[in-house]
Design an enzyme around this catalytic site. Structure first.
Site, PDB file in Angstrom:
ATOM      1  N   SER A 165      36.070  17.545  38.281  1.00 28.83           N
ATOM      2  CA  SER A 165      35.465  16.472  37.654  1.00 28.83           C
ATOM      3  C   SER A 165      33.915  17.096  37.589  1.00 28.83           C
ATOM      4  O   SER A 165      33.206  17.693  38.602  1.00 28.83           O
ATOM      5  CB  SER A 165      35.596  15.231  38.319  1.00 28.83           C
ATOM      6  OG  SER A 165      34.891  14.064  37.716  1.00 28.83           O
ATOM      7  N   GLY A 166      32.980  16.421  36.475  1.00 30.19           N
ATOM      8  CA  GLY A 166      31.513  16.800  36.663  1.00 30.19           C
ATOM      9  C   GLY A 166      30.841  16.515  37.657  1.00 30.19           C
ATOM     10  O   GLY A 166      30.205  17.506  38.180  1.00 30.19           O
TER      11      GLY A 166
ATOM     12  N   LYS B  65      33.900   8.993  26.930  1.00 31.50           N
ATOM     13  CA  LYS B  65      35.437   9.502  26.841  1.00 31.50           C
ATOM     14  C   LYS B  65      36.253   8.944  25.777  1.00 31.50           C
ATOM     15  O   LYS B  65      36.652   9.833  25.182  1.00 31.50           O
ATOM     16  CB  LYS B  65      35.794   9.442  28.390  1.00 31.50           C
ATOM     17  CG  LYS B  65      35.320  10.189  29.345  1.00 31.50           C
ATOM     18  CD  LYS B  65      36.168  10.310  30.464  1.00 31.50           C
ATOM     19  CE  LYS B  65      35.527  10.951  31.729  1.00 31.50           C
ATOM     20  NZ  LYS B  65      34.800  12.235  31.623  1.00 31.50           N
TER      21      LYS B  65
ATOM     22  N   ASP C  59      30.714  20.429  35.935  1.00 31.69           N
ATOM     23  CA  ASP C  59      29.664  21.033  35.023  1.00 31.69           C
ATOM     24  C   ASP C  59      29.152  22.324  35.196  1.00 31.69           C
ATOM     25  O   ASP C  59      28.982  23.164  34.465  1.00 31.69           O
ATOM     26  CB  ASP C  59      28.507  19.974  34.968  1.00 31.69           C
ATOM     27  CG  ASP C  59      28.631  18.627  34.499  1.00 31.69           C
ATOM     28  OD1 ASP C  59      29.984  18.486  33.618  1.00 31.69           O
ATOM     29  OD2 ASP C  59      28.052  17.547  34.898  1.00 31.69           O
TER      30      ASP C  59
END
Length: 154
Positions: free
Chosen positions: A65-66, A23, A71
Protein backbone atom coordinates in the site's frame (compact mmCIF):
# COMPACT_ATOMS: atom_id res chain seq x y z
CA UNK A 1 23.74 15.11 -17.09
CA UNK A 2 24.47 13.19 -20.25
CA UNK A 3 21.61 11.33 -21.86
CA UNK A 4 21.22 7.98 -23.54
CA UNK A 5 18.16 6.25 -24.94
CA UNK A 6 15.87 3.49 -23.82
CA UNK A 7 13.44 1.60 -26.01
CA UNK A 8 10.05 0.95 -24.48
CA UNK A 9 8.34 -2.10 -25.96
CA UNK A 10 4.85 -2.01 -27.44
CA UNK A 11 3.65 -4.04 -24.44
CA UNK A 12 4.06 -1.52 -21.64
CA UNK A 13 4.68 -1.99 -17.93
CA UNK A 14 2.14 0.37 -16.38
CA UNK A 15 1.97 1.44 -12.73
CA UNK A 16 -1.44 2.36 -11.33
CA UNK A 17 -1.52 4.46 -8.16
CA UNK A 18 -4.32 6.47 -6.60
CA UNK A 19 -5.08 8.32 -3.42
CA UNK A 20 -8.13 7.19 -1.48
CA UNK A 21 -10.38 10.03 -2.72
CA UNK A 22 -9.45 9.15 -6.32
CA UNK A 23 -9.82 5.36 -6.28
CA UNK A 24 -13.38 5.37 -7.68
CA UNK A 25 -12.29 7.61 -10.54
CA UNK A 26 -9.26 5.45 -11.36
CA UNK A 27 -11.35 2.26 -11.19
CA UNK A 28 -13.94 3.76 -13.54
CA UNK A 29 -11.15 4.75 -15.96
CA UNK A 30 -9.60 1.26 -15.79
CA UNK A 31 -13.00 -0.37 -16.42
CA UNK A 32 -13.58 1.84 -19.47
CA UNK A 33 -10.13 0.95 -20.82
CA UNK A 34 -10.05 -2.65 -19.61
CA UNK A 35 -9.51 -4.33 -22.99
CA UNK A 36 -6.56 -2.12 -23.89
CA UNK A 37 -4.98 -2.26 -20.43
CA UNK A 38 -5.27 -6.07 -20.39
CA UNK A 39 -2.76 -6.15 -23.27
CA UNK A 40 -0.10 -4.64 -21.00
CA UNK A 41 1.64 -5.60 -17.75
CA UNK A 42 0.05 -3.84 -14.78
CA UNK A 43 1.61 -2.96 -11.44
CA UNK A 44 -0.11 -1.10 -8.62
CA UNK A 45 0.18 -0.11 -5.02
CA UNK A 46 -1.61 -2.55 -2.70
CA UNK A 47 -5.15 -1.31 -2.25
CA UNK A 48 -5.42 0.07 -5.78
CA UNK A 49 -4.06 -3.13 -7.33
CA UNK A 50 -6.40 -5.39 -5.39
CA UNK A 51 -9.40 -3.22 -6.29
CA UNK A 52 -8.41 -3.28 -9.98
CA UNK A 53 -7.96 -7.08 -9.97
CA UNK A 54 -11.30 -7.60 -8.24
CA UNK A 55 -13.18 -5.24 -10.58
CA UNK A 56 -11.60 -6.34 -13.87
CA UNK A 57 -10.12 -9.80 -13.47
CA UNK A 58 -6.87 -8.47 -14.97
CA UNK A 59 -3.70 -9.73 -13.30
CA UNK A 60 -1.91 -6.95 -11.43
CA UNK A 61 1.45 -7.09 -9.69
CA UNK A 62 0.35 -5.74 -6.32
CA UNK A 63 3.00 -3.93 -4.30
CA UNK A 64 2.66 -2.58 -0.78
CA UNK A 65 0.00 0.00 0.00
CA UNK A 66 1.26 3.52 -0.76
CA UNK A 67 1.63 4.71 2.85
CA UNK A 68 3.37 1.44 3.76
CA UNK A 69 6.08 1.85 1.11
CA UNK A 70 4.27 1.09 -2.14
CA UNK A 71 4.96 4.51 -3.66
CA UNK A 72 8.65 3.97 -2.99
CA UNK A 73 8.46 0.48 -4.53
CA UNK A 74 6.98 1.98 -7.70
CA UNK A 75 9.73 4.62 -7.68
CA UNK A 76 12.38 1.92 -7.39
CA UNK A 77 10.87 0.04 -10.34
CA UNK A 78 10.94 3.26 -12.37
CA UNK A 79 14.63 3.75 -11.51
CA UNK A 80 15.30 0.15 -12.57
CA UNK A 81 13.59 0.88 -15.91
CA UNK A 82 10.88 -1.69 -15.15
CA UNK A 83 7.96 0.77 -15.35
CA UNK A 84 7.17 2.53 -18.63
CA UNK A 85 4.10 4.58 -17.73
CA UNK A 86 2.76 5.94 -14.44
CA UNK A 87 -0.98 6.52 -14.03
CA UNK A 88 -1.26 8.30 -10.68
CA UNK A 89 -4.61 9.81 -9.76
CA UNK A 90 -3.60 11.93 -6.78
CA UNK A 91 -5.66 14.25 -4.65
CA UNK A 92 -4.15 17.76 -4.64
CA UNK A 93 -6.73 19.02 -2.13
CA UNK A 94 -5.98 16.59 0.70
CA UNK A 95 -2.62 16.07 2.32
CA UNK A 96 -1.54 12.50 3.01
CA UNK A 97 0.97 11.38 5.64
CA UNK A 98 3.28 10.05 2.94
CA UNK A 99 3.38 13.28 0.86
CA UNK A 100 7.22 13.11 0.69
CA UNK A 101 6.90 9.67 -0.94
CA UNK A 102 4.44 11.08 -3.47
CA UNK A 103 6.81 13.91 -4.36
CA UNK A 104 9.69 11.43 -4.67
CA UNK A 105 7.64 9.19 -6.96
CA UNK A 106 6.73 12.06 -9.29
CA UNK A 107 10.35 13.25 -9.22
CA UNK A 108 11.66 9.82 -10.29
CA UNK A 109 9.10 9.58 -13.08
CA UNK A 110 10.36 12.95 -14.32
CA UNK A 111 14.06 12.05 -13.93
CA UNK A 112 13.60 8.82 -15.92
CA UNK A 113 11.38 10.60 -18.48
CA UNK A 114 8.39 8.27 -18.37
CA UNK A 115 4.89 9.45 -19.28
CA UNK A 116 2.76 10.35 -16.26
CA UNK A 117 -1.00 10.86 -16.09
CA UNK A 118 -2.21 12.54 -12.91
CA UNK A 119 -5.93 12.75 -13.65
CA UNK A 120 -8.57 11.38 -15.98
CA UNK A 121 -7.91 13.90 -18.76
CA UNK A 122 -4.19 13.19 -18.95
CA UNK A 123 -4.84 9.44 -18.68
CA UNK A 124 -7.27 9.68 -21.61
CA UNK A 125 -4.72 11.60 -23.68
CA UNK A 126 -2.03 9.06 -22.84
CA UNK A 127 -4.06 5.92 -23.56
CA UNK A 128 -5.46 7.55 -26.71
CA UNK A 129 -1.99 8.20 -28.11
CA UNK A 130 -0.76 6.00 -30.96
CA UNK A 131 2.44 5.59 -28.91
CA UNK A 132 0.57 3.82 -26.10
CA UNK A 133 0.73 0.46 -27.85
CA UNK A 134 3.78 1.12 -30.02
CA UNK A 135 7.48 0.67 -29.46
CA UNK A 136 8.99 4.05 -28.59
CA UNK A 137 12.46 5.33 -27.79
CA UNK A 138 12.90 7.86 -25.00
CA UNK A 139 15.87 9.83 -23.68
CA UNK A 140 16.99 8.91 -20.16
CA UNK A 141 19.92 9.83 -17.92
CA UNK A 142 23.12 7.99 -18.81
CA UNK A 143 23.65 6.48 -15.38
CA UNK A 144 26.76 4.54 -16.40
CA UNK A 145 28.46 7.73 -17.58
CA UNK A 146 27.25 9.55 -14.46
CA UNK A 147 28.87 6.93 -12.23
CA UNK A 148 32.04 6.93 -14.33
CA UNK A 149 32.38 10.70 -13.84
CA UNK A 150 31.68 10.48 -10.12
CA UNK A 151 34.24 7.74 -9.67
CA UNK A 152 36.90 9.48 -11.74
CA UNK A 153 38.89 11.07 -8.92
CA UNK A 154 41.50 12.78 -11.10
Amino acid sequence: MELTTRTIAARKHIALVSHDHCKKSLLAWVMENRDLLAQHELYATGTTGNLVQKATGIDVHCLLSGPMGGDQEVGALISEKKIDILIFFWDPLNAVPHDPDVKALLRLATVWNIPVATNRSTADFLIGSTLFSSEVTIAIPDYDRYMQQRLDLK
